[in-house]
Design an enzyme around this catalytic site. Structure first.
Site, short mmCIF file in Angstrom:
data_model
loop_
_atom_site.label_atom_id
_atom_site.label_comp_id
_atom_site.label_asym_id
_atom_site.label_seq_id
_atom_site.Cartn_x
_atom_site.Cartn_y
_atom_site.Cartn_z
N HIS C 83 -14.72 47.33 6.22
CA HIS C 83 -16.15 48.17 6.09
C HIS C 83 -17.13 48.15 4.95
N ASP C 112 -42.86 29.19 -4.49
CA ASP C 112 -41.03 29.05 -4.20
C ASP C 112 -40.89 29.85 -5.51
N TRP C 148 -11.96 50.21 -0.75
CA TRP C 148 -12.56 48.55 -1.20
C TRP C 148 -12.58 48.77 -2.77
N SER C 175 -22.76 34.43 -6.20
CA SER C 175 -24.37 34.31 -5.15
C SER C 175 -24.90 34.99 -5.39
N SER C 176 -24.56 36.25 -5.87
CA SER C 176 -25.19 37.72 -6.69
C SER C 176 -26.04 36.93 -8.03
N HIS C 259 -20.01 51.33 -10.85
CA HIS C 259 -21.47 53.02 -10.32
C HIS C 259 -22.73 52.03 -10.58
N GLU C 261 -23.71 49.34 -9.69
CA GLU C 261 -24.03 48.87 -8.45
C GLU C 261 -23.84 49.86 -7.28
N TYR C 263 -26.45 51.10 -7.75
CA TYR C 263 -28.05 51.41 -8.55
C TYR C 263 -28.64 50.07 -7.77
N SER C 274 -41.58 52.84 -2.48
CA SER C 274 -43.38 52.19 -3.77
C SER C 274 -43.81 51.43 -3.20
N HIS C 308 -17.37 59.14 -13.52
CA HIS C 308 -17.46 60.09 -12.59
C HIS C 308 -16.76 59.99 -11.58
N HIS C 309 -16.63 58.77 -11.75
CA HIS C 309 -15.40 58.77 -9.84
C HIS C 309 -13.88 58.13 -11.07
N THR C 334 -34.60 60.32 -11.58
CA THR C 334 -34.34 59.85 -10.31
C THR C 334 -35.21 60.93 -9.50
N LYS C 337 -38.68 59.85 -10.21
CA LYS C 337 -39.41 59.18 -8.84
C LYS C 337 -40.03 59.71 -7.73
N ARG C 456 -10.20 61.73 2.14
CA ARG C 456 -10.75 60.13 2.76
C ARG C 456 -9.22 58.94 2.92
C1 HEA Z 1 -24.25 50.88 3.13
C2 HEA Z 1 -22.88 51.27 2.55
C3 HEA Z 1 -22.20 51.74 3.74
C4 HEA Z 1 -23.14 51.69 4.92
C5 HEA Z 1 -24.38 51.26 6.34
C6 HEA Z 1 -21.89 52.66 6.16
C7 HEA Z 1 -22.31 52.31 6.98
C8 HEA Z 1 -21.07 53.77 8.45
N1 HEA Z 1 -20.03 54.37 7.29
FE1 HEA Z 1 -18.79 53.90 6.12
N2 HEA Z 1 -18.36 53.61 4.31
C9 HEA Z 1 -19.07 53.07 3.16
C10 HEA Z 1 -20.39 52.29 2.83
C11 HEA Z 1 -21.24 52.19 3.92
N3 HEA Z 1 -21.03 52.65 5.29
C12 HEA Z 1 -18.13 52.58 1.86
C13 HEA Z 1 -18.47 52.72 0.33
C14 HEA Z 1 -16.79 53.04 2.56
C15 HEA Z 1 -15.57 54.09 1.26
C16 HEA Z 1 -15.08 52.34 1.97
C17 HEA Z 1 -13.24 53.51 1.19
O1 HEA Z 1 -13.17 54.79 1.25
O2 HEA Z 1 -12.55 52.42 0.39
C18 HEA Z 1 -17.10 53.93 3.67
C19 HEA Z 1 -16.36 54.49 4.85
C20 HEA Z 1 -17.04 55.59 5.62
C21 HEA Z 1 -16.13 56.53 6.26
C22 HEA Z 1 -14.16 57.04 6.01
C23 HEA Z 1 -13.42 55.77 6.20
C24 HEA Z 1 -12.35 56.59 5.27
O3 HEA Z 1 -11.94 57.01 4.65
O4 HEA Z 1 -11.10 55.94 6.28
C25 HEA Z 1 -15.98 57.06 7.58
C26 HEA Z 1 -15.75 57.46 8.33
O5 HEA Z 1 -16.62 58.47 9.69
C27 HEA Z 1 -17.15 56.26 7.56
C28 HEA Z 1 -17.91 55.53 8.68
C29 HEA Z 1 -19.19 54.81 8.34
C30 HEA Z 1 -20.75 55.35 9.73
C31 HEA Z 1 -19.97 55.81 11.27
C32 HEA Z 1 -21.70 54.37 9.24
C33 HEA Z 1 -23.02 53.95 10.02
O6 HEA Z 1 -24.26 53.77 9.84
C34 HEA Z 1 -22.99 52.73 10.87
C35 HEA Z 1 -23.80 53.01 12.07
C36 HEA Z 1 -22.96 51.96 13.26
C37 HEA Z 1 -24.34 50.41 13.09
C38 HEA Z 1 -24.93 50.06 12.64
C39 HEA Z 1 -23.28 49.17 14.18
C40 HEA Z 1 -23.41 49.67 15.21
C41 HEA Z 1 -22.42 49.19 16.71
C42 HEA Z 1 -22.89 49.28 17.85
C43 HEA Z 1 -23.74 49.43 18.66
C44 HEA Z 1 -21.12 48.16 18.09
C45 HEA Z 1 -21.75 46.61 18.96
C46 HEA Z 1 -21.16 45.63 17.86
C47 HEA Z 1 -21.27 44.74 17.59
C48 HEA Z 1 -22.72 44.72 17.96
C49 HEA Z 1 -20.81 43.53 16.75
N4 HEA Z 1 -17.79 54.90 5.88
C1 HEA Z 2 -26.61 54.15 -3.20
C2 HEA Z 2 -25.47 54.37 -3.85
C3 HEA Z 2 -25.63 55.73 -4.51
C4 HEA Z 2 -26.28 56.70 -5.31
C5 HEA Z 2 -28.09 56.40 -5.81
C6 HEA Z 2 -25.44 58.09 -5.79
C7 HEA Z 2 -26.03 58.29 -6.48
C8 HEA Z 2 -25.40 59.70 -7.18
N1 HEA Z 2 -24.06 59.43 -7.55
FE1 HEA Z 2 -22.88 58.61 -6.48
N2 HEA Z 2 -21.43 57.27 -5.31
C9 HEA Z 2 -22.43 56.37 -4.00
C10 HEA Z 2 -22.98 55.86 -3.88
C11 HEA Z 2 -24.74 56.14 -4.46
N3 HEA Z 2 -24.58 57.60 -5.92
C12 HEA Z 2 -20.63 55.59 -3.76
C13 HEA Z 2 -20.36 54.50 -2.76
C14 HEA Z 2 -19.74 56.80 -4.32
C15 HEA Z 2 -18.36 56.51 -3.99
C16 HEA Z 2 -17.19 55.44 -4.23
C17 HEA Z 2 -16.12 55.12 -3.66
O1 HEA Z 2 -15.11 56.48 -4.35
O2 HEA Z 2 -15.31 54.80 -2.67
C18 HEA Z 2 -20.36 57.80 -4.57
C19 HEA Z 2 -19.06 58.34 -5.38
C20 HEA Z 2 -19.89 59.27 -5.89
C21 HEA Z 2 -19.37 60.44 -7.44
C22 HEA Z 2 -17.69 60.37 -7.66
C23 HEA Z 2 -17.54 61.43 -6.21
C24 HEA Z 2 -15.86 61.18 -6.30
O3 HEA Z 2 -14.66 60.55 -6.42
O4 HEA Z 2 -15.30 62.16 -6.86
C25 HEA Z 2 -19.95 60.99 -7.79
C26 HEA Z 2 -19.76 61.88 -9.28
O5 HEA Z 2 -20.31 62.62 -10.03
C27 HEA Z 2 -21.63 60.50 -7.83
C28 HEA Z 2 -22.26 61.11 -8.49
C29 HEA Z 2 -23.81 60.72 -8.41
C30 HEA Z 2 -24.90 61.62 -8.28
C31 HEA Z 2 -25.76 62.20 -9.73
C32 HEA Z 2 -26.18 61.11 -7.80
C33 HEA Z 2 -27.59 60.62 -8.51
O6 HEA Z 2 -28.22 59.29 -9.44
C34 HEA Z 2 -28.66 61.66 -7.70
C35 HEA Z 2 -30.02 61.93 -8.41
C36 HEA Z 2 -30.62 62.17 -7.33
C37 HEA Z 2 -31.28 63.91 -7.17
C38 HEA Z 2 -30.38 64.22 -8.33
C39 HEA Z 2 -31.95 63.75 -6.27
C40 HEA Z 2 -33.78 63.82 -6.30
C41 HEA Z 2 -33.65 64.27 -8.01
C42 HEA Z 2 -34.25 65.29 -7.34
C43 HEA Z 2 -35.10 66.32 -6.06
C44 HEA Z 2 -34.30 66.29 -9.24
C45 HEA Z 2 -34.51 67.54 -9.55
C46 HEA Z 2 -32.65 68.15 -9.47
C47 HEA Z 2 -32.34 68.23 -10.17
C48 HEA Z 2 -32.43 68.80 -11.55
C49 HEA Z 2 -30.62 68.87 -9.54
N4 HEA Z 2 -21.41 59.80 -6.44
CU LIG Z 3 -21.00 56.67 -9.16
#
Ligand code: HEA
Ligand code: HEA
Ligand SMILES: [Cu+2]
Ligand code: CUA
Lengths: 291, 405, 539
Positions: C83, C112, C148, C175-176, C259, C261, C263, C274, C308-309, C334, C337, C456
């Site tokens: 997923h 292009d 993942w 590819s990327s 990380h 990634e 961003y 924007s 931080h992970h 952030t 922005k 999780r």
């Molecule tokens: C961009 C990234 C992205 C997006 C969009 C989503 C979308 C969603 N994710 Fe995802 N998710 C992750 C990135 C993302 N996730 C990541 C990185 C993890 C961590 C994995 C890990 O732990 O290693 C995670 C893990 C994760 C978990 C934890 C699993 C676990 O820890 O065991 C859960 C549980 O609720 C969850 C739920 C969902 C749901 C409900 C949506 C919903 O937004 C989805 C909404 C549904 C749809 C848009 C599809 C619609 C489908 C139909 C209408 C049915 C018909 C089907 C077909 C036509 C094929 N996600």
């Molecule tokens: C689009 C993807 C995205 C983005 C943008 C971010 C943004 C941030 N993430 Fe997140 N993060 C993930 C995707 C993302 N993360 C994913 C996928 C994981 C799980 C990976 C995995 O384990 O599977 C994760 C996990 C993750 C962890 C690890 C948690 C754990 O495993 O224990 C942490 C810990 O520090 C963290 C921190 C942050 C912080 C500080 C930001 C900051 O960039 C956020 C900054 C933004 C704001 C703070 C709000 C706006 C700011 C203001 C309004 C200004 C005023 C605010 C203050 C002064 C507070 N993230």
């Molecule tokens: Cu991170």
């Protein structure tokens, strides 16, 4: 960075081409084949790999053939040339980051994980492990059959360093010859560079045989063997690519390709060669000298 | 600054598993809407009640950060929704196209968040240093993660024991075959042998693992530490009250990651001392030789097929059924079938060896922790169930012999 | 999206110097046209979004109540793993590359991408990669089931499925990287005269920086999983303590990629915001320059926060503190922005068409996700929240209403330009409100689950977690079904939407709106526009 440039309509945008899908097909076979091969699903794995590789070669010949033809028929204006320069630069940057991962692994093992394995807490798990680099690791170490010797730096490796540095000079000489429109200088410069590269590879292969047969230093010799062989191995692989590219360039030069003022194909390979050169310096210091 | 940390006035303990908890949830959401912070301060929707100074700091720190975020949230969203309502085209708002730059404002809103962050960083730093100080412990316990359970070693008193899930599989069920038993309140959070520690003593925990990475996680003790195979990482806690504290393995470790609970029982000094004495004899391999001879696990005893098969079935359903399935067909190839398996039908030694040492790079862990009788029993069961009927009885002595060798 | 494709067949006839292959199939395989390739990317990612979503719905179905009802634990872990990989590498990244392909040449005024053939290959590499990834479900041992993040030693236990996943990621990485080299080169070298860097639309800027991030970290991931491969099959011991390696080393290398990634997944979204917000606030983007610098700072900081992970691996206090401070710092740029966007709306003349609704939704939800991120950045708090559903809630808040909504907002915003047809506004509004409600129903409760200590990646849970999980599952299905509205709306627009004007949005000011008709012709800017005198966009 070209913040201000005056693009004209003259930029050459490539027409539709079959090569990309051919390449993807190749990678599908290669991927599936490799997965099967690594899990002893034979002969299918091997077969798929061979097919994939064949298609890949076909694609490379076709694709680069096309590019060369386009280039020679003067379709590439100076702006296209600049595109090639940017892209080659960024490509080499990505290669640098790839090697960075392995240098990082070496650094981490030496500076963090090994000392940790030897520290007070871990005595619970690994009594009397003296955490000194080079090491087999706390468990492998207990198996006498695995004990290995390291590769001395001042034998072949030092020689190899000299060879690569020299090849850097020769390729630069060839480049100047090309600019001065001194074709024979160009060709001999390239021949020398290629020769040096090949000798380097020869020594590298000899060194590997020596490591496996005499030093008992293997890929499986703990984290030392892992980092040693993957770093030197990937470098060797890049040298091989470099030699192949230089050879292609050599043949093109013999066919009279490249002008004193436009020859980026040549320069790209030269850049690549220098990059491989620099990586080796890093290897020589961190893998061979500082054991 | 942590004043709200210790004020648990509005913290009601976890309600049971009544049918209308959904209603409760709805109520909580509502509460959240009318007053986020009080709602968040109740344990239904917040970190469970701390039982150590660290956990208390964590709780306080979380509330503290949350308040900051809440304030920022209000300010930011106020500004946004003000402009959404005040400056809408439909209300004839005219755009002031020259208002698109102001170095002053931009500097201000770069500086302010920075200082807010400083206010967050200071207390956080304090607790980090506190957390990390594992010096002069009263007790040191080694925790080892296994697929899927824990081993606790009391180094000083040289004894140790395994702690695994005790929820029966027929409460869990299988896709297709629903659970036959009602789920208890401690469903998935109950273990056979909990970790026992005295109250008010600094306990140093050395966490490691035997196979893959596990996470020794007990929220109320403020501990969440990976067990990393080949490395030992230490953390500490000092329970400030008697009680039972539950947690789970926090790092995915394969098929039964979700079935690997942690239970820590904090006893009074006296009770702990009593428990320690019992355990020393009960769990100490050397000391309990004598005890064993008398006890159920008398490896010299010779058993009949019937009794061993019966005993074996129990062991099987607690230890093996998850992977190899009740029908012995497993889910190949990851979890091979035992019914008709070469190993099971083959020479005894092969199977004993597998059970005692496990199989490298697979999920088949070592079951050396089981008693000789138990291993013999479960082997007898597998050799005489499903399509297997070898009629063979494995005796505890056979296992004992192998262990020695 | 594709009507640019379909539509242009007619257009192709009387297009003298136009280079399509004969039939539509040959064209799909061989095209070097950035619009074709952009559309292919977008359609591909839409499909993958549904595939990944279907897996998510399976996950939620299993988590509807305690006990095992729907899937086996091992298969559940595979679902979780794939997923994530599908959503990140199959849905979000390709979708943004699709936008880059469609928009960058139009917005900087060139015909292009710099390397049209390589561009086509970048897309076609997605296919073998996805094939390998999906096929891994059907091989003995099943798909990778380690999450993942592919932590060893657990992945070492996996079967051939893990190898297929690793090789798939290798191909996706290639590819990327090619895509990014192409994008950087195009931006740096093919801008129309007068289109200086500081005149470029923000979307182009964010992609320039994103492409740099991709080229910097994708090779690191490649190296990382290569070591996994050799550990699995060739006896190396990078991540094996017995041989002096360390599983923690994998985490460091992985998260050095991981990380940045995240961003990579959000910066282009910022870019789209924007473009949209100023358009509907009828006001230039506030603080253009500081937006550029903020984006750059986020990118730079993202290289030094990966720890931080890993706060719970037992790293020294110094390490924890360093990574905590660095991570917190990211809140500053952030924030800049966020504030700039609000200031853009301030004293504007705002209207609320679907793209703007999604943009405002993005602002609210992303800020929430950012806050939970900040909470997680606080080491002691993360100790108790790490690997709980709080983390899951955090990243879905930044990923779904962050990345995905930005993408959808972008599609609604540019669909008129791409297809020459206008989407159904009220359907779009329905899509937004349904998504907004059901998203929060799905993921807000997961904060509570996490705080209460639900780990999780588990298929089954203790009784006290039941009701929040039920609510979350109900929300998830609603969310899933609401997304079908989007698909319907897009398809309906392409087939029968009413005609769109050149400047469908009155105050949109980037080149594709000011210089090109709707739909954009198959070939554009073959002689680049001269902008040396023109007033720069977004100023
Ligand atoms: C961009 C990234 C992205 C997006 C969009 C989503 C979308 C969603 N994710 Fe995802 N998710 C992750 C990135 C993302 N996730 C990541 C990185 C993890 C961590 C994995 C890990 O732990 O290693 C995670 C893990 C994760 C978990 C934890 C699993 C676990 O820890 O065991 C859960 C549980 O609720 C969850 C739920 C969902 C749901 C409900 C949506 C919903 O937004 C989805 C909404 C549904 C749809 C848009 C599809 C619609 C489908 C139909 C209408 C049915 C018909 C089907 C077909 C036509 C094929 N996600
Ligand atoms: C689009 C993807 C995205 C983005 C943008 C971010 C943004 C941030 N993430 Fe997140 N993060 C993930 C995707 C993302 N993360 C994913 C996928 C994981 C799980 C990976 C995995 O384990 O599977 C994760 C996990 C993750 C962890 C690890 C948690 C754990 O495993 O224990 C942490 C810990 O520090 C963290 C921190 C942050 C912080 C500080 C930001 C900051 O960039 C956020 C900054 C933004 C704001 C703070 C709000 C706006 C700011 C203001 C309004 C200004 C005023 C605010 C203050 C002064 C507070 N993230
Ligand atoms: Cu991170
Ligand atoms: Cu042990 Cu998860």
């Amino acid at each position: 960075m070209s913040t201000e440039n005056t693009a004209t309509g003259g930029y050459y945008f490539a027409p539709p081409s079959i090569w990309p899908v051919v390449g993807s097909t190749a990678l599908l076979f290669l991927g599936a084949g490799t997965a099967m091969w690594m899990n002893q699903i034979q002969p299918w794995g091997g077969v798929c790999q061979v097919i994939g590789f064949a298609i890949l070669l076909y694609m490379l010949f076709g694709w680069f053939g096309t590019v060369i033809r386009e280039s020679e028929s003067g379709l590439y204006n100076s702006q296209v040339d600049l595109s090639f320069r940017w892209s080659m630069g960024w490509f080499i940057f990505s290669e640098v980051m790839f090697f960075a991962a392995f240098f990082g692994a070496l650094y981490y093992a030496r500076v963090f994980s090994i000392p940790w394995l030897g520290d007070f807490e871990n005595a619970f798990l690994w009594q009397g492990y003296d955490a000194k680099w080079p090491t087999l690791g706390p468990y492998f170490e207990q198996n006498p059959a695995l004990v290995f010797q390291t590769m001395g730096a001042w034998g072949i490796p030092a020689l190899n360093t000299a060879l690569l540095l020299a090849s850097g000079v020769t390729v630069t000489y060839a480049h100047h010859a090309l600019i001065a429109n001194n074709r024979s200088g160009l060709i001999w410069g390239l021949v020398a560079t290629i020769a040096l590269g090949v000798v380097f590879l020869g020594f590298q292969i000899y060194e590997y045989v020596h490591a496996y047969t005499d030093l008992n230093l293997k890929l499986s010799s703990g984290v030392f063997g892992s980092t040693f062989f993957l770093l030197t191995g990937f470098h060797g692989f890049h040298v091989t690519l470099g030699v192949i590219m230089l050879t292609v360039i050599l043949f093109r030069c013999m066919k009279g390709h490249f002008k004193p003022d436009s020859h980026f194909g040549f320069e790209a390979v030269a850049w690549y060669w220098h990059f491989v050169d620099v990586v080796w310096l890093g290897l020589f210091i961190f893998v061979y000298v500082l054991v | 600054m942590f004043m709200n940390a210790n004020s648990f006035t509005n913290g009601q303990p976890k309600s049971g598993t009544g049918g209308n908890r959904l209603l409760g949830a709805a109520a909580a959401i509502f509460a959240l809407l009318i007053n986020p912070l009080t709602a968040l301060a109740s344990y239904d929707v917040n970190i469970p009640e701390p039982a150590t100074s660290i956990a208390t700091q964590i709780y306080g720190l979380h509330m503290y950060i949350l308040y900051f975020c809440a304030v920022i949230f209000v300010v930011v969203f106020a500004a946004m929704f003000y402009s959404i309502f005040k400056f809408r085209k439909s209300k004839g708002a005219k755009a002031d196209v020259n208002f698109h730059e102001s170095t002053l404002i931009e500097i201000i809103w770069t500086i302010i968040p920075f200082f807010i962050l400083l206010f967050m960083a200071v207390p956080a730093t304090k607790s980090v240093l506190d957390m990390k100080d594992t010096s002069n412990p009263d007790i040191t316990i080694k925790v080892t993660g296994y697929q899927w359970g824990w081993r606790y070693d009391y180094a000083a008193d040289d004894f140790g024991f395994y702690s695994t899930l005790s929820t029966p599989w027929n409460q869990i069920g299988q896709p297709g075959e629903p659970a036959t038993e009602k789920k208890g309140d401690d469903y998935l959070l109950e273990v056979d042998n909990p970790l026992v520690v005295p109250v008010g003593k600094r306990v140093r925990v050395l966490v490691t693992s035997n196979d893959v990475i596990h996470g020794w996680y007990v929220p109320q003790l403020g501990i969440n530490q990976y067990g990393i195979p080949g490395f030992i990482k230490d953390v500490w806690f000092k329970a400030d009250r008697v009680g039972t504290f539950k947690g789970q393995c926090s790092q995915i470790c394969g098929k039964l990651h979700g079935y690997m609970p942690v239970t820590v029982v904090v006893k009074s000094e006296a009770d702990y001392a009593k428990w320690l004495e019992e355990s020393k004899t009960k769990w100490n391999p050397k000391k309990n030789e004598a005890v064993v001879a008398a006890s159920a696990d008398d490896y010299t005893k010779v058993h009949t097929l019937a009794e061993m098969k019966a005993a074996g079935e129990k062991i099987y359903t607690t230890n093996c059924v998850a992977c190899h399935q009740a029908n012995g067909k497993g889910t190949p190839p990851a979890f091979p079938a035992l019914s008709g398996s070469k190993v099971v039908l083959g020479p005894v030694d092969g199977q004993i060896n597998l059970l005692l040492n496990g199989k490298a790079n697979t999920a088949m862990a070592s079951f050396a922790r089981l008693s000789d009788t138990d291993i013999a029993a479960v082997m007898t069961y597998t050799k005489n169930s499903w399509d297997n009927n070898t009629g063979k009885v494995v005796q505890p002595a056979d296992i004992k012999a192998k262990r020695k060798a | 999206m594709a009507s640019a494709t379909t539509h242009d067949h007619g257009h192709a006839g009387h297009d003298s110097h136009d280079h399509h292959g004969p039939g539509p199939w040959t064209r799909i395989f061989t095209t070097t046209n950035h619009k074709d390739i952009g559309s292919m990317y977008l359609w591909f990612s839409l499909v993958m979004f549904f595939v990944g979503g279907a897996m998510a719905l399976l996950i939620r179905a299993e988590l509807f109540q305690p006990g095992l009802q729907v899937v086996q634990p091992e298969f559940f872990n595979s679902l979780t793993t794939v997923h994530a990989l599908v959503m990140i590498f199959g849905a979000v990244m390709p979708a943004f590359v699709g936008f880059a392909n469609w928009l960058i040449p139009l917005q900087i005024g060139t015909a292009d991408m710099a390397f049209p053939r390589m561009n086509n290959w970048s897309f076609w590499l997605m296919i073998p990669a996805t094939a390998l990834l999906m096929a891994s479900f059907f091989v003995p041992g099943g798909a990778a089931a380690s999450g993942w993040t592919l932590y060893p030693p657990l992945v070492t236990q996996g079967g051939i499925g893990v190898d297929m996943t690793i090789l798939a990621i290798h191909i996706l990485g290639a590819s990327s990287i090619m895509g990014s080299i192409n994008i950087i080169t195009t931006i740096l070298n093919l801008r129309a005269p007068g289109m200086t860097l500081m005149r470029m639309p923000m979307f182009v800027w964010t992609w320039l920086i994103t492409a740099y991030l991709i080229i910097a970290v994708m090779p690191v991931l490649a190296g990382c999983i290569t070591m996994l491969l050799t550990d699995r099959h060739f006896g190396t011991s990078f991540f094996n303590a017995a041989g002096g390696g360390d599983p923690t080393m994998f985490m460091h290398i992985f998260w050095f990629f991981g990380h940045p990634e995240v961003y990579i997944l959000i910066l282009p979204a910022f870019g789209i915001m924007s473009q949209i917000i100023p358009t509907f606030a009828r006001k230039p983007l506030f603080g253009y320059a500081s937006m550029v610098y903020a984006t750059a700072s986020i990118a730079i900081l993202s290289f030094i926060v990966w720890g931080h992970h890993m706060f719970t691996v037992g790293m020294p206090a110094a390490g924890q503190l360093f990574f905590m401070y660095a991570t917190m710092l990211i809140a500053v740029p952030t924030g800049v922005k966020i504030f700039n966007w609000i200031a853009t709306m301030w004293r504007g003349s705002i209207s609320f068409e679907t793209p703007m609704l999604f943009a405002i939704g993005f602002l609210c939800m992303f800020t929430l996700g950012g806050f939970s991120g900040l909470v997680l950045a606080i080491v002691p708090v993360d100790i108790t929240l790490h690997n709980t559903y709080y983390v899951v809630a955090h990243f879905h808040y930044v990923l779904f209403p962050g990345a995905i909504w930005a993408l959808m907002a972008g599609v609604y915003f540019w669909l008129p330009k791409w297809t020459g047809r206008m989407y159904n506004e009220s359907l779009g509004k329905w899509h937004f409100w349904l998504s907004a409600v059901s998203f929060n129903v799905t993921f807000f409760p997961q904060h509570f689950l996490g705080l209460a200590g639900m780990p999780r990646r588990i298929p089954d849970y203790a009784m006290q977690f039941s009701e929040w999980n039920q609510i979350s599952t109900i929300g998830a299905f609603a969310l899933g079904i609401s997304q079908l509205l989007f698909v319907y709306n897009v398809v309906a627009t392409i087939r029968s939407g009413k005609k769109a004007e050149q400047k469908q949005w009155d105050s949109a000011d980037s080149l594709e709106w000011t210089h090109l008709p709707s739909p954009v012709p198959y070939h554009t800017f073959e002689t680049p526009p001269d902008l040396r005198t023109a007033k720069p966009a977004g100023h």
